[in-house]
Design an enzyme around this catalytic site. Structure first.
Site, PDB file in Angstrom:
ATOM      1  N   HIS A 308       1.130  -0.808  -0.036  1.00  0.00           N
ATOM      2  CA  HIS A 308       0.117  -0.107  -0.132  1.00  0.00           C
ATOM      3  C   HIS A 308       1.306   0.873  -0.036  1.00  0.00           C
ATOM      4  O   HIS A 308       1.961   1.455   0.250  1.00  0.00           O
ATOM      5  CB  HIS A 308      -0.470   0.056   0.720  1.00  0.00           C
ATOM      6  CG  HIS A 308      -2.191   1.168   0.828  1.00  0.00           C
ATOM      7  ND1 HIS A 308      -2.210   2.581   1.454  1.00  0.00           N
ATOM      8  CD2 HIS A 308      -3.256   0.740   1.168  1.00  0.00           C
ATOM      9  CE1 HIS A 308      -3.207   2.651   0.922  1.00  0.00           C
ATOM     10  NE2 HIS A 308      -3.956   1.770   0.953  1.00  0.00           N
ATOM     11  N   ASP A 365      -8.349  -5.439  -0.205  1.00  0.00           N
ATOM     12  CA  ASP A 365      -8.670  -5.796  -0.955  1.00  0.00           C
ATOM     13  C   ASP A 365      -8.109  -7.431  -1.003  1.00  0.00           C
ATOM     14  O   ASP A 365      -8.786  -8.259  -1.585  1.00  0.00           O
ATOM     15  CB  ASP A 365      -7.867  -5.282  -2.659  1.00  0.00           C
ATOM     16  CG  ASP A 365      -8.317  -4.255  -3.157  1.00  0.00           C
ATOM     17  OD1 ASP A 365      -9.747  -3.711  -2.897  1.00  0.00           O
ATOM     18  OD2 ASP A 365      -7.964  -3.437  -3.165  1.00  0.00           O
TER      19      ASP A 365
HETATM   20  N1  CMC Z   1       3.721  -7.419  -4.794  1.00  0.00           N
HETATM   21  C1  CMC Z   1       5.775  -7.648  -4.982  1.00  0.00           C
HETATM   22  N2  CMC Z   1       6.553  -6.390  -4.943  1.00  0.00           N
HETATM   23  C2  CMC Z   1       6.065  -5.233  -4.501  1.00  0.00           C
HETATM   24  C3  CMC Z   1       3.734  -4.939  -4.186  1.00  0.00           C
HETATM   25  C4  CMC Z   1       3.097  -6.511  -4.672  1.00  0.00           C
HETATM   26  N3  CMC Z   1       2.098  -6.265  -4.131  1.00  0.00           N
HETATM   27  N4  CMC Z   1       4.381  -3.807  -3.925  1.00  0.00           N
HETATM   28  C5  CMC Z   1       5.038  -3.420  -4.341  1.00  0.00           C
HETATM   29  N5  CMC Z   1       5.761  -4.159  -4.412  1.00  0.00           N
HETATM   30  C6  CMC Z   1       7.548  -4.146  -4.497  1.00  0.00           C
HETATM   31  C7  CMC Z   1       7.853  -2.958  -5.477  1.00  0.00           C
HETATM   32  O1  CMC Z   1       8.339  -4.106  -6.239  1.00  0.00           O
HETATM   33  C8  CMC Z   1       9.086  -2.477  -4.930  1.00  0.00           C
HETATM   34  O2  CMC Z   1      10.237  -2.972  -4.732  1.00  0.00           O
HETATM   35  P1  CMC Z   1      11.757  -2.500  -5.093  1.00  0.00           P
HETATM   36  O3  CMC Z   1      11.521  -0.799  -4.210  1.00  0.00           O
HETATM   37  O4  CMC Z   1      13.042  -3.507  -4.839  1.00  0.00           O
HETATM   38  O5  CMC Z   1      11.580  -1.561  -6.558  1.00  0.00           O
HETATM   39  C9  CMC Z   1       8.328  -1.662  -3.533  1.00  0.00           C
HETATM   40  O6  CMC Z   1       8.032  -2.943  -3.090  1.00  0.00           O
HETATM   41  C10 CMC Z   1       7.953  -0.826  -3.398  1.00  0.00           C
HETATM   42  O7  CMC Z   1       6.606  -0.379  -4.176  1.00  0.00           O
HETATM   43  P2  CMC Z   1       6.304   0.368  -4.810  1.00  0.00           P
HETATM   44  O8  CMC Z   1       5.688   0.261  -5.671  1.00  0.00           O
HETATM   45  O9  CMC Z   1       7.022   1.946  -4.799  1.00  0.00           O
HETATM   46  O10 CMC Z   1       4.722   1.090  -4.142  1.00  0.00           O
HETATM   47  P3  CMC Z   1       3.885   2.315  -4.582  1.00  0.00           P
HETATM   48  O11 CMC Z   1       3.925   2.939  -2.934  1.00  0.00           O
HETATM   49  O12 CMC Z   1       3.808   2.916  -5.421  1.00  0.00           O
HETATM   50  O13 CMC Z   1       2.587   0.708  -4.743  1.00  0.00           O
HETATM   51  C11 CMC Z   1       0.666  -0.376  -3.907  1.00  0.00           C
HETATM   52  C12 CMC Z   1       1.859   1.316  -4.492  1.00  0.00           C
HETATM   53  C13 CMC Z   1      -0.646  -0.837  -4.097  1.00  0.00           C
HETATM   54  C14 CMC Z   1       0.330   0.344  -5.884  1.00  0.00           C
HETATM   55  C15 CMC Z   1       1.877  -1.583  -4.545  1.00  0.00           C
HETATM   56  O14 CMC Z   1       2.046  -1.957  -3.674  1.00  0.00           O
HETATM   57  C16 CMC Z   1       0.841  -2.971  -5.742  1.00  0.00           C
HETATM   58  O15 CMC Z   1       1.105  -3.266  -6.881  1.00  0.00           O
HETATM   59  N6  CMC Z   1       0.141  -3.784  -4.362  1.00  0.00           N
HETATM   60  C17 CMC Z   1      -0.889  -4.637  -5.917  1.00  0.00           C
HETATM   61  C18 CMC Z   1      -2.294  -4.220  -6.305  1.00  0.00           C
HETATM   62  C19 CMC Z   1      -2.819  -3.922  -4.888  1.00  0.00           C
HETATM   63  O16 CMC Z   1      -3.275  -4.513  -4.080  1.00  0.00           O
HETATM   64  N7  CMC Z   1      -3.492  -2.806  -5.163  1.00  0.00           N
HETATM   65  C20 CMC Z   1      -4.650  -2.390  -3.561  1.00  0.00           C
HETATM   66  C21 CMC Z   1      -3.974  -1.217  -3.034  1.00  0.00           C
HETATM   67  S1  CMC Z   1      -5.089  -0.833  -1.233  1.00  0.00           S
HETATM   68  C22 CMC Z   1      -6.614  -0.245  -2.133  1.00  0.00           C
HETATM   69  C23 CMC Z   1      -6.950   0.562  -2.624  1.00  0.00           C
HETATM   70  O17 CMC Z   1      -5.922   1.400  -3.120  1.00  0.00           O
HETATM   71  O18 CMC Z   1      -7.952   0.637  -4.055  1.00  0.00           O
END
Ligand code: CMC
Length: 428
Positions: A308, A365
């Protein structure tokens, strides 16, 4: 925002030193005001994904991601999830205070009285592709509310905004249920004004197939609680979208429709559908959980329902949802095998340093889809349920912005890295 002009930070740059005011929020958090930055220094800030940017002051929702705190109008989500109802929480989020019994009754009656949709709108919904994704269809239907109700499209008129608030809240479940019934080739079911908001939605969706008795009550409680847990989440992608669209003085229906489209993506509300699809894929392919997690770590895919932008400890909503999922699956005669798989996947991920080092925990989720599936909602309706839950938040933010004296049209800057000026061929 406390106007604490005493506190400042200094920005030292080539041309001098700029003092920037620091505001203190209700919970002691600090926000640097950058309003004068461009004018004074000629410089902008670059903040991809707005991870550090507060684009407004708001009184609606407080989140402390590190501590796993979520409060609507000051009330902890844990209390609202267990003790409140969706309509009471919606009232709180939209109007700022918990309603007195008379106010809640009046709100509920207004929603019942407005729950039907015009016949032409029903025909419009029926004419849309029946196998289209329901999020696309509800976004389109909600957009047309501006055309059916052009007496409530002026964002500067509080009475019109109030009228639109009631219409949106009242009609979204009716629109969603009709779209679902079209998708399964069944006739729409008109709203039943003798039922409460959640029961009416379940009845319009499933008709006689809706569970009754103890299971029916449990389903009503579960849907109500899930809607409460989704009611607002401050400046998430879809709410920020509602504010951005509303900032151009577009009407509330168009702004909410844009929010629905933003919610549909798999990184946001579409994640509840993506989690289910991921669990099905693991089950059907026979891959072990360990091998699946290896693929995630190799960046071949993301572990959907994990991580998140704000919660870097745990998502307080996911704790409530996990308890709810166990209650439902314990009492259901055919407990879903995907729940057991989700439990194992969560346990394995939480023991893996890839996830713990990056502070990736189950989000709202992760278990929601398993619950909805057990209730009989098809996968592509999960995000629609999220939208029904999030509607009070979108509406509250639109309304707060519309009367905020500090609000301006949303217009971010950019860091230009394209071609420098060059001559058109043949022009010297
Ligand atoms: N699976 C694997 N690796 C992950 C995931 C994941 N679900 N989420 C983040 N990471 C890794 C990412 O690759 C990065 O690694 P590194 O630093 O080595 O490059 C690190 O964790 C930080 O990730 P980020 O992409 O910078 O984090 P963000 O804050 O930009 O993204 C997110 C947040 C929710 C989009 C992401 O965690 C994600 O894609 N999660 C899966 C989709 C999901 O469940 N979304 C629902 C969110 S909650 C409900 C809502 O908001 O609607």
């Amino acid at each position: 925002m406390s106007d604490d002009k005493e506190r400042t930070v200094e920005l030292h740059y080539e041309g001098g030193v700029l003092k920037l005011p620091v505001f203190t929020g209700t919970e002691g958090e600090s926000t640097i005001e950058l309003k004068t930055l461009l004018g004074s220094t000629g410089m902008t800030t670059l903040d991809p994904g707005f991870g550090n940017t507060a684009s407004c002051s708001s009184k609606i929702t407080y989140i402390d991601g590190a501590a796993g705190i979520l409060r609507y109008r000051g009330y902890p989500i844990e209390d609202l999830a267990v003790h409140s109802t969706f309509l009471e929480t919606a009232y709180l989020v939209i109007y700022g205070e918990l309603p007195e019994p008379g106010q809640l009754k009046e709100f509920s009656e207004k929603l019942r009285d407005n729950s039907d949709i015009p016949a032409e709108m029903g025909a419009f919904i029926d004419a849309m592709p029946r196998n289209g994704h329901p999020m696309t269809l509800i976004a389109s239907a909600v957009n047309t509310l501006a055309a059916y109700y052009d007496d409530s499209v002026d964002p500067g008129d509080e009475n019109q905004v109030e009228l639109a608030t009631i219409r949106l809240m009242a009609k979204l479940p009716t629109i969603a249920a009709r779209i679902y019934r079209n998708s399964i080739g069944e006739a729409p079911i008109a709203p039943d004004t003798s039922l409460d908001y959640v029961d009416n939605f379940i009845r319009m969706t499933f008709g006689d197939k809706a569970p009754t008795g103890e299971l029916g009550e449990l389903f009503n409680k579960a849907v109500g609680m899930l809607l409460v847990l989704h009611a607002d989440h401050e400046l998430n992608c879809s709410t920020a979208t509602v504010r951005v669209v509303g900032s151009s003085l577009a009407d509330i229906y168009s702004s909410v429709s844009a929010g629905i489209n933003a919610l549909s993506g798999p990184s946001h509300g579409g994640a509840n559908q993506a989690v289910l699809e991921m669990l099905e894929e693991i089950r059907d392919s026979g891959i072990s959980i360990e091998d699946f997690l290896e693929k995630v770590k190799a960046r071949e895919m993301r572990l959907m329902g994990f991580g998140h932008r704000v919660y870097k400890n745990f998502d307080p909503r996911s704790k409530e949802i996990k308890v709810l999922a166990s209650q439902i699956l314990d009492r259901h005669e055919n407990p879903d095998e995907l729940f057991a798989l989700a439990l194992k996947l969560e346990a394995a991920a939480l023991q893996d340093s890839y996830f713990t080092e990056r502070k990736l925990y189950p989000n709202v989720d992760f278990y929601t889809g398993v619950i909805y599936r057990t209730m009989g909602f098809p996968t592509n309706m999960f995000t629609v349920l999220f939208a029904i839950g999030r509607l009070p938040g979108w509406v509250a933010h639109f309304r707060e912005q519309a009367v905020d004296p500090a609000f301006r049209i949303a217009r971010p800057r950019q860091h230009y890295i394209g071609a420098a000026e060059r001559r058109y061929p043949g022009q010297g």
